[in-house]
Design an enzyme around this catalytic site. Structure first.
Site, PDB file in Angstrom:
ATOM      1  N   HIS A  31      78.566 124.301  84.379  1.00 28.79           N
ATOM      2  CA  HIS A  31      78.719 123.078  83.727  1.00 28.79           C
ATOM      3  C   HIS A  31      77.645 122.253  83.978  1.00 28.79           C
ATOM      4  CE1 HIS A  31      78.781 122.214  88.681  1.00 28.79           C
ATOM      5  NE2 HIS A  31      80.034 122.767  88.619  1.00 28.79           N
ATOM      6  N   HIS A  87      75.283 122.047  87.158  1.00 34.82           N
ATOM      7  CA  HIS A  87      74.558 123.217  87.485  1.00 34.82           C
ATOM      8  C   HIS A  87      72.853 122.772  86.157  1.00 34.82           C
ATOM      9  CE1 HIS A  87      77.973 125.361  88.438  1.00 34.82           C
ATOM     10  NE2 HIS A  87      77.425 125.733  89.337  1.00 34.82           N
ATOM     11  N   LYS A 124      76.732 117.452  96.019  1.00 36.87           N
ATOM     12  CA  LYS A 124      77.588 117.765  95.869  1.00 36.87           C
ATOM     13  C   LYS A 124      77.619 118.994  97.479  1.00 36.87           C
ATOM     14  CE  LYS A 124      81.004 119.640  94.406  1.00 36.87           C
ATOM     15  NZ  LYS A 124      81.117 121.057  94.515  1.00 36.87           N
ATOM     16  N   GLN A 183      74.589 122.232 102.531  1.00 38.24           N
ATOM     17  CA  GLN A 183      73.955 123.782 102.254  1.00 38.24           C
ATOM     18  C   GLN A 183      72.304 122.772 101.864  1.00 38.24           C
ATOM     19  OE1 GLN A 183      75.314 126.436  99.681  1.00 38.24           O
ATOM     20  NE2 GLN A 183      74.418 125.307  97.797  1.00 38.24           N
ATOM     21  N   SER A 225      82.355 123.485  89.990  1.00 38.92           N
ATOM     22  CA  SER A 225      83.491 125.612  88.827  1.00 38.92           C
ATOM     23  C   SER A 225      84.981 125.180  89.312  1.00 38.92           C
ATOM     24  CB  SER A 225      82.400 126.699  89.124  1.00 38.92           C
ATOM     25  OG  SER A 225      81.550 126.315  89.097  1.00 38.92           O
TER      26      SER A 225
HETATM   27  P1  AMP Z   1      77.294 126.964  92.475  1.00 35.23           P
HETATM   28  O1  AMP Z   1      77.501 127.454  91.154  1.00 35.23           O
HETATM   29  O2  AMP Z   1      78.878 126.265  93.186  1.00 35.23           O
HETATM   30  O3  AMP Z   1      77.197 127.840  94.411  1.00 35.23           O
HETATM   31  O4  AMP Z   1      76.522 126.230  92.588  1.00 35.23           O
HETATM   32  C1  AMP Z   1      74.996 126.079  92.436  1.00 35.23           C
HETATM   33  C2  AMP Z   1      74.553 125.170  93.038  1.00 35.23           C
HETATM   34  O5  AMP Z   1      74.829 123.523  91.476  1.00 35.23           O
HETATM   35  C3  AMP Z   1      74.172 124.126  93.678  1.00 35.23           C
HETATM   36  O6  AMP Z   1      73.520 123.603  94.403  1.00 35.23           O
HETATM   37  C4  AMP Z   1      75.528 122.965  93.796  1.00 35.23           C
HETATM   38  O7  AMP Z   1      75.145 121.685  94.872  1.00 35.23           O
HETATM   39  C5  AMP Z   1      74.892 122.447  92.581  1.00 35.23           C
HETATM   40  N1  AMP Z   1      76.168 122.209  91.798  1.00 35.23           N
HETATM   41  C6  AMP Z   1      77.387 122.526  91.805  1.00 35.23           C
HETATM   42  N2  AMP Z   1      77.977 120.976  91.463  1.00 35.23           N
HETATM   43  C7  AMP Z   1      77.337 119.889  91.018  1.00 35.23           C
HETATM   44  C8  AMP Z   1      77.377 118.641  90.563  1.00 35.23           C
HETATM   45  N3  AMP Z   1      78.915 118.074  90.295  1.00 35.23           N
HETATM   46  N4  AMP Z   1      76.221 118.019  90.916  1.00 35.23           N
HETATM   47  C9  AMP Z   1      74.922 118.220  90.676  1.00 35.23           C
HETATM   48  N5  AMP Z   1      74.835 119.705  91.433  1.00 35.23           N
HETATM   49  C10 AMP Z   1      75.969 120.224  91.612  1.00 35.23           C
END
Ligand code: AMP
Length: 283
Positions: A34, A37, A149, A153, A186
């Site tokens: 989204h 990412h 976000k 982590q 997601s």
């Molecule tokens: P995930 O696929 O949920 O593991 O997220 C992958 C990366 O995208 C991680 O570093 C998350 O912190 C980042 N991420 C997810 N949602 C957002 C958001 N709304 N804004 C900025 N980064 C995000």
């Protein structure tokens, strides 16, 4: 864009780029991309010769009661997004290739983990650092991009990089939001229509807390309670936590001062949402 499934192949390609003196910007994700990412990928694109995106739903970071089976996936969409944003390498391994045998070594996070999401998800960050250590060795990134976000982590990865001397620069990226303030995630697709209307009140509740702090409130309990009441008033979600901690140390504070995080996790029927604000609270 080159799509790679094999860990060995990724390492070979990364080594050859490094030998050519190229910088590699790495964005680790679990896919279902989204705009959050996308922001990470765009930042990586601006600052590096090569952009590496990984898509891997890492079973090690899901607990027995987590949503591994319901985690949304859309490979075709993700490929299109990656290619549109100029990703050079898309690493999309399967679980067997990342974990081909019972591990002999286990990484355990011992700080910054028994608070916020770590408290209710034992072993989650052990799984995160384990897969990242592997991915860092495979992709040889110069810089790695993480979203604020998931601020806990970011704090844990900061520890991983420093403790194990990974030659990689951590780049935190601000949270991308929907127009109504809901942090893009997601997991938002798992909200019902009614829950989707309520979900922005998590962010609004945090902003309410931030205003109290800016107005001089130094008592963490007072701010937490105010945020809790606000979210409970506007949503049917079950609050998992509202916490104020020092950032990035993630230690509890008797009085609100310095750099702090105000964070919330709220459980809806099929989605547990998290959000936070990191701020300078002054002396
Ligand atoms: P995930 O696929 O949920 O593991 O997220 C992958 C990366 O995208 C991680 O570093 C998350 O912190 C980042 N991420 C997810 N949602 C957002 C958001 N709304 N804004 C900025 N980064 C995000």
């Amino acid at each position: 864009m080159k799509v790679i499934h094999s860990p060995d192949e990724l390492q070979e390609v990364a080594i050859s780029y490094k030998n050519e003196g190229k910088t590699i910007g790495f964005v680790p994700t679990m896919g279902f991309l989204h705009e959050g990412h996308e922001k990470l990928i765009e930042e990586a694109r601006k600052e590096n010769d090569i952009v590496l995106l990984s898509i891997f739903v890492n079973p090690l970071q899901f607990g027995p009661h987590d949503d591994l089976d319901h985690y949304p996936r859309d490979e075709q969409h993700d490929r299109k997004v990656a290619s549109r944003l100029g990703v050079d390498l898309l690493f999309h391994p399967d679980v067997e290739s990342m974990y081909p045998h019972e591990p002999a070594i286990k990484l355990t996070v011992i700080r910054r983990t028994d608070v916020l999401c770590g408290r209710s998800r034992p072993g989650h960050f052990d799984g995160v650092v384990t897969v990242l250590a592997k991915l860092f060795h495979l992709g040889l990134p110069t810089r790695v991009y993480f979203g604020m976000k998931d601020a806990q982590q970011v704090a844990v990865v900061d520890g991983l990089i420093k403790d194990f001397h990974f030659p990689v620069e951590l780049v935190p990226v601000p949270t991308v939001r929907e127009p109504d303030g809901l942090a893009k995630s997601s997991r938002n697709v798992n909200l019902s229509a009614a829950e989707r209307k309520e979900a922005p009140f998590i962010h609004k509740g945090l902003v309410h807390g931030k205003v109290l702090i800016q107005d001089g409130c130094r008592n963490p309990e007072k701010v937490n309670n105010a945020v809790k009441s606000f979210i409970e008033k506007h949503t049917h979600g079950k609050i998992d936590y509202i916490e104020i901690l020092s950032y990035p140390e993630l230690e509890s504070v008797a009085s609100i001062k310095g750099r702090i995080i105000l964070a919330a996790a709220v459980k809806f029927n099929k989605a547990r949402l998290i959000d936070n604000l990191v701020m300078e609270a002054g002396d």
